[in-house]
Write a protein that holds these residues in place. Structure first.
Motif, short mmCIF file in Angstrom:
data_model
loop_
_atom_site.label_atom_id
_atom_site.label_comp_id
_atom_site.label_asym_id
_atom_site.label_seq_id
_atom_site.Cartn_x
_atom_site.Cartn_y
_atom_site.Cartn_z
N THR A 153 0.75 -1.21 0.03
CA THR A 153 0.25 -0.03 -0.03
C THR A 153 0.79 1.23 0.05
OG1 THR A 153 -1.69 -1.08 1.17
CG2 THR A 153 -1.74 1.22 1.08
N LEU A 154 1.96 1.29 0.95
CA LEU A 154 2.78 2.43 0.86
C LEU A 154 3.50 2.70 -0.68
CD1 LEU A 154 4.34 4.36 2.33
CD2 LEU A 154 6.13 2.91 2.93
N LEU A 155 3.82 1.44 -1.28
CA LEU A 155 4.36 1.51 -2.66
C LEU A 155 3.31 2.25 -3.47
CD1 LEU A 155 6.14 -2.00 -2.70
CD2 LEU A 155 7.46 0.26 -2.69
N PHE A 156 2.18 1.59 -3.47
CA PHE A 156 0.92 2.08 -4.21
C PHE A 156 0.67 3.60 -4.10
CE2 PHE A 156 -3.49 3.51 -4.85
CZ PHE A 156 -3.72 2.97 -6.15
N GLN A 166 4.30 -0.96 -10.31
CA GLN A 166 4.76 -2.15 -10.51
C GLN A 166 5.04 -2.75 -9.33
OE1 GLN A 166 4.18 -3.99 -13.37
NE2 GLN A 166 4.96 -5.58 -12.32
N ALA A 167 6.01 -2.42 -8.59
CA ALA A 167 6.58 -2.93 -7.35
C ALA A 167 5.41 -3.09 -6.24
CB ALA A 167 7.50 -2.09 -6.41
N ALA A 168 4.22 -2.17 -6.21
CA ALA A 168 3.16 -2.57 -5.36
C ALA A 168 2.29 -3.87 -5.97
CB ALA A 168 2.06 -1.56 -5.47
N ARG A 169 2.25 -3.91 -7.30
CA ARG A 169 1.25 -5.09 -7.87
C ARG A 169 2.26 -6.42 -7.39
NH1 ARG A 169 0.70 -6.14 -14.23
NH2 ARG A 169 -0.23 -8.32 -14.08
N GLU A 170 3.42 -6.53 -7.52
CA GLU A 170 4.21 -7.72 -7.27
C GLU A 170 4.10 -7.92 -5.90
OE1 GLU A 170 8.02 -6.68 -8.41
OE2 GLU A 170 7.64 -6.75 -10.90
N TYR A 193 1.44 -7.27 -3.76
CA TYR A 193 -0.05 -7.54 -3.74
C TYR A 193 -0.11 -9.00 -4.21
CZ TYR A 193 -1.69 -3.05 -2.37
OH TYR A 193 -2.08 -1.58 -1.81
N GLU A 194 0.31 -9.42 -5.26
CA GLU A 194 0.20 -10.68 -5.68
C GLU A 194 0.83 -11.71 -5.04
OE1 GLU A 194 -0.45 -9.55 -10.60
OE2 GLU A 194 1.52 -10.08 -9.96
N GLU A 195 2.09 -11.22 -4.47
CA GLU A 195 2.72 -12.11 -3.54
C GLU A 195 1.96 -12.40 -2.24
OE1 GLU A 195 7.12 -12.44 -1.38
OE2 GLU A 195 6.96 -10.91 -3.02
N ALA A 196 1.44 -11.41 -1.83
CA ALA A 196 0.52 -11.62 -0.65
C ALA A 196 -0.54 -12.62 -0.91
CB ALA A 196 0.14 -10.22 -0.11
N LEU A 197 -1.19 -12.33 -1.97
CA LEU A 197 -2.18 -13.29 -2.28
C LEU A 197 -2.01 -14.76 -2.52
CD1 LEU A 197 -4.34 -11.80 -5.28
CD2 LEU A 197 -5.14 -12.38 -3.03
N GLU A 198 -0.76 -15.07 -2.91
CA GLU A 198 -0.16 -16.37 -3.17
C GLU A 198 0.14 -16.91 -1.83
OE1 GLU A 198 3.19 -16.08 -5.75
OE2 GLU A 198 2.02 -15.71 -7.48
N LEU A 203 -7.51 -7.96 -3.00
CA LEU A 203 -8.19 -7.92 -4.21
C LEU A 203 -8.25 -6.45 -4.87
CD1 LEU A 203 -10.08 -11.05 -4.06
CD2 LEU A 203 -8.25 -10.76 -5.66
N ILE A 204 -9.02 -6.04 -3.69
CA ILE A 204 -9.37 -4.33 -3.96
C ILE A 204 -8.28 -3.64 -4.26
CG2 ILE A 204 -10.35 -2.24 -2.77
CD1 ILE A 204 -12.08 -4.56 -1.45
N ASN A 205 -7.06 -3.73 -3.63
CA ASN A 205 -6.18 -2.74 -3.80
C ASN A 205 -5.19 -3.38 -4.89
OD1 ASN A 205 -5.76 -0.77 -1.46
ND2 ASN A 205 -5.94 -2.55 -0.34
#
Length: 845
Positions: free
Chosen positions: A233-236, A242-246, A248-253, A269-271
């Protein structure tokens, strides 16, 4: 077995205790067990649980008392009676410290954790958590104490109370350090990182990150998912998408199997959807958002913040795609969740704190909608974002009024004393120092009148069949009032300078948006700031006012053309927190609207709080005037006496009144007229300490005194004929507010729910004011104040020469030489934007 009817239970229970029964403790335990089983579904059983605890408090059955207190605490939590629960828990903790009844006390602490959320107002919960923490510290259950302090910190931060949030974490950090608890210390630092994000202190959060990672290395553990999400969220927020996306996706996994329906997953998912939108991957963004929306729908209960965030992100994504219908629909749903979040608390500064987190975002999205559309698509959003502590307080006073009608006189007096104490302490505006140190967990906590209100409300809601104090303070109610005003033929003009330099007009079933000039607004603001501290140097402000008027008349053409229609009865102007649009500068400056104002066919009023106005009718019957003996003003007495004469009412004139004499006179005054010097509330570090006489003098016009008393007075009109009397600020000593909570002298005179206030936003000329008063007062015989003031202001501008000369003769006393020079000066002044643009009539909705 004793039956659980309160009327008979007390007699039977006392009779049991009076018997010489060696098995009495076993009997009391059986009754307590039965009460525990009955309290979830029986209000009578809860009442009996309270009786048992109260009766045993006078006995020496310490362990039976401990378990009775535990049951009473559980019953109180189920009923949401936070202050009762706190008192019982404090008693149980004291008993545990003295007699060692820790098993019952630990059970009570668990009951608080299990039963309080969802049943009690969140702002009163920390009072109970204080006792839980005190228990854990005594029993040296340090990990539990730290966990509870972290819970309290999150609760504080959710509602903008960051000072007590950090105070709780500092206490938790000390416990962890002193006891060498590395895991718990790391949890504390993680929480501090999260709260820094809530406060939007991104720099400090970024500086904390290396320390946090190192702590998890020392623990031999990976960074937990919730912390990784916060990092994303801080990165976003710092646009590292791009760093934020990675992240978030890692957190989902990394979510554990079986957590597919977890709120944390929905939040990620929302973020992630927002992140993908910023990266231009709209289809994938929509898919993630749709997945989150389906997941949220499966939750039986959910914190309002989760769907609120979801709808705001969905709205921004819809704006990015040009789907404005969906964007508006998302905003309407977000408004409902904002209202639900505010309803979780009762302290006014907590309610404001929650609004501050979301109002700016919602209004930026509102400003992104098309320039025209259906009013129904924006009305709920305006209602939710423009609710404020003043409208909340007025609904609270409604609750008090309804409650008082159901009470005998002695109870009414007790209620009056509670409300008066709260008003004087700081309602609706709390001194910044008091807000900062409103910390229920502090060892030397500040006095909190809201605790008394909470306890009182707990009692009377059941006894008199009334709801909670703020049940009536809803965005839905505001929407209904605005709709009613639109049906009556008024237009509602909403200022959004801060949220995109926009103005939004509601008229009939439509809305119209227009842009506001940016450079002229800034120049006007800078000139006004300088003028407040140098009131005798008006030239710079006068030039800025002229330029600002020209720019406003040009940019607001789409709005003004709507207001010019014969079917429009007037405009209700709702300023934003910046308070930078003097509405009569525009309305009197627009020839067609000014002509309708002068004819008594169009009124202009400025709504500070969206609470249903009770417009006064009929001329004032008892008037009070106030002047200063050393003001040096030439026309102050003539101004007040001219008002008395114009409304055809006997009046009382006070010169340099004390607070006591002024307050006594206001208890029977229908109208107040001030004619003396004034200073801007903006000169003070906090409006609570403001005095109209200025920073270095004291007078009867003390804002804190007025706030604590004016809500009781019967006045229908206050004419604050002083320089800067209409100044309003949106801050306290702590800092600026991001909600719309304007405070100043007009605000406090509106607190009785029935008054209108005429005041000036900057310096005024006493001779111009004299002419205005001589037109205003006669108009009040047949029109309510906002219409009378609108008519007088426009009429003064447009009076034909012969009628203007007659006005001069009436207004100025015989000892004033009515020379051609005076006539020319006044003829020039009456058409100066600096003169008429300062005046506003402040009302409720």
């Amino acid at each position: 077995m004793i039956d659980f009817k309160p009327a008979t239970f007390e007699l039977q229970y006392r009779a049991l205790l009076s018997e010489a029964n060696p098995e009495i403790d076993f009997v009391l335990d059986d009754i307590d067990d039965a009460l525990q089983d009955a309290t979830p579904n029986s209000f009578d059983a809860r009442a009996c649980a309270y009786l048992a605890a109260d009766i045993l408090s006078a006995s020496d059955h310490h362990f039976s008392l401990a378990y009775a207190l535990n049951t009473a605490i559980g019953a109180s939590c189920m009923s949401g009676e936070t202050e009762r629960a706190r008192r019982y828990l404090a008693q149980l903790v004291d008993l545990t410290i003295e007699k060692g009844t820790e098993l019952a006390a630990l059970s009570a602490a668990e009951n608080v954790r299990r039963l309080l959320p969802g049943n009690a107002k969140a702002d009163h919960a920390p009072n109970i958590l204080y006792e839980v923490i005190r228990l854990y510290i005594h029993l040296e259950k340090n990990d539990d104490a730290i966990r509870t302090l972290i819970t309290a910190a999150y609760l504080f931060a959710d509602f903008g109370a960051f000072q007590p949030a950090y105070g709780a974490l500092m206490q938790a950090e000390d416990i962890a350090r002193d006891n060498r608890l590395l895991q718990e210390y790391t949890d504390v630092v993680s929480t501090m990182y999260s709260i820094c994000l809530l406060e939007e202190d991104h720099t400090y959060a970024e500086n904390m990150w290396p320390t946090l990672k190192q702590k998890y290395v020392e623990l031999g553990k990976p960074v937990p998912t919730h912390l990784a999400v916060n990092r994303a969220t801080l990165l976003f927020r710092t646009k590292q998408y791009q760093a934020a996306r990675e992240a978030y996706e890692e957190a989902l996994e990394g979510l554990e199997a079986g957590n597919e329906r977890d709120e944390g997953r929905a939040s990620i998912l929302i973020n992630l959807s927002a992140c993908l939108r910023e990266l231009g991957e709209r289809e994938l963004s929509d898919a993630k958002l749709a997945e989150a929306r389906m997941l949220v729908r499966t939750f039986e209960e959910v914190d309002p913040e989760l769907p609120l965030e979801m709808e705001l992100i969905a709205s921004k994504s819809a704006v990015a795609k040009g789907d404005f219908f969906e964007a508006g629909a998302c905003l309407v749903r977000a408004a409902k969740q904002l209202d639900a979040g505010v309803a979780l608390v009762e302290k006014l500064h907590y309610r404001r704190g929650f609004r501050e987190r979301y109002v700016p975002r919602m209004e930026r999205l509102l400003a992104s909608l098309p320039t025209t559309g259906s009013a129904a698509h924006v009305l709920p959003v305006i209602s939710a974002t423009r609710a404020n502590r003043v409208s909340d307080w007025l609904h609270f006073l409604d609750w008090v009024e309804v409650l008082a009608t159901k009470m005998p006189p002695d109870e009414q007096q007790a209620l009056d004393e509670l409300v008066e104490d709260l008003a004087h302490f700081g309602s609706p505006h709390l001194l910044g120092h008091r807000e900062k140190y409103d910390d229920p967990l502090a060892a030397m906590g500040m006095r909190d009148p809201w605790r008394n209100i909470a306890e009182y409300a707990d009692k009377v809601t059941a006894s008199y069949g009334v709801g909670r104090p703020f049940d009536g303070a809803t965005a839905e109610g505001i929407s209904e009032t605005i709709s009613k005003r639109l049906e009556e033929g008024y237009a509602v003009l909403v200022n959004m300078v801060v949220s995109g330099h926009k103005m939004l007009l509601l008229v009939g079933n439509r809305y119209v948006q227009c842009d506001l000039p940016q450079s002229e607004t800034r120049e006007f603001f800078e000139a006004l700031l300088k003028h407040r501290s140098e009131p005798n140097q008006a030239k710079t402000l006068g030039q800025a006012v002229i330029a600002y008027q020209a720019a406003l008349l040009s940019s607001m053409t789409p709005v003004l053309s709507e207001l010019e229609a014969d079917s429009c009865k007037g405009v209700i102007f709702i300023p934003d927190g910046s308070n930078l649009t003097p509405i009569n500068l525009v309305m009197v400056g627009a020839p067609k609207i000014r002509a309708r104002m002068a004819a008594g066919a169009f009124e202009v009023r400025t709504c500070i709080a969206p609470y249903p106005a009770k417009l006064p009718h009929g001329a004032p019957t008892s008037c009070l005037g106030v002047i200063e003996s050393d003001s040096g003003l030439k026309y102050d007495r003539a101004d007040v006496e001219g008002f008395f004469k114009g409304v055809e009412s006997e009046g009382r004139l006070l010169v340099d009144p004390s607070w006591e004499s002024f307050a006594e006179a206001m208890e029977s005054a229908d109208a107040l007229v001030l004619s003396h010097h004034g200073s801007s509330v903006g000169l003070f570090t906090d409006p609570f300490v403001a005095d109209m006489a200025g920073p270095h003098r004291r007078s009867a016009m003390s804002l804190s005194q007025l706030q604590g008393t004016a809500y009781r007075w019967p006045h229908r009109l206050a004419v604050l004929g002083t320089c800067h009397s209409g100044g309003l600020v949106n801050r306290n000593h702590q800092g600026p507010f991001r909600s719309h909570d304007l405070m100043g002298f007009p605000t406090v005179f509106l607190l009785n729910g029935r008054a209108e206030v005429i005041a000036a936003s900057w310096a005024i000329f006493d001779r111009f004011n004299l002419l205005f008063t001589n037109l205003l007062a006669p108009a009040l015989r047949t029109a309510h104040p906002s219409l009378a003031a609108s008519t007088a202001l426009a009429l003064l501008f447009d009076l034909p020469c012969d009628e203007f000369a007659d006005l001069l003769r009436r207004a100025f006393s015989a000892d004033v030489q009515r020379t051609s020079v005076l006539h020319a000066q006044m003829d020039n002044l009456r058409r100066q934007p600096f003169c008429y643009g300062a005046y506003q009539t402040y009302t409720l909705l």
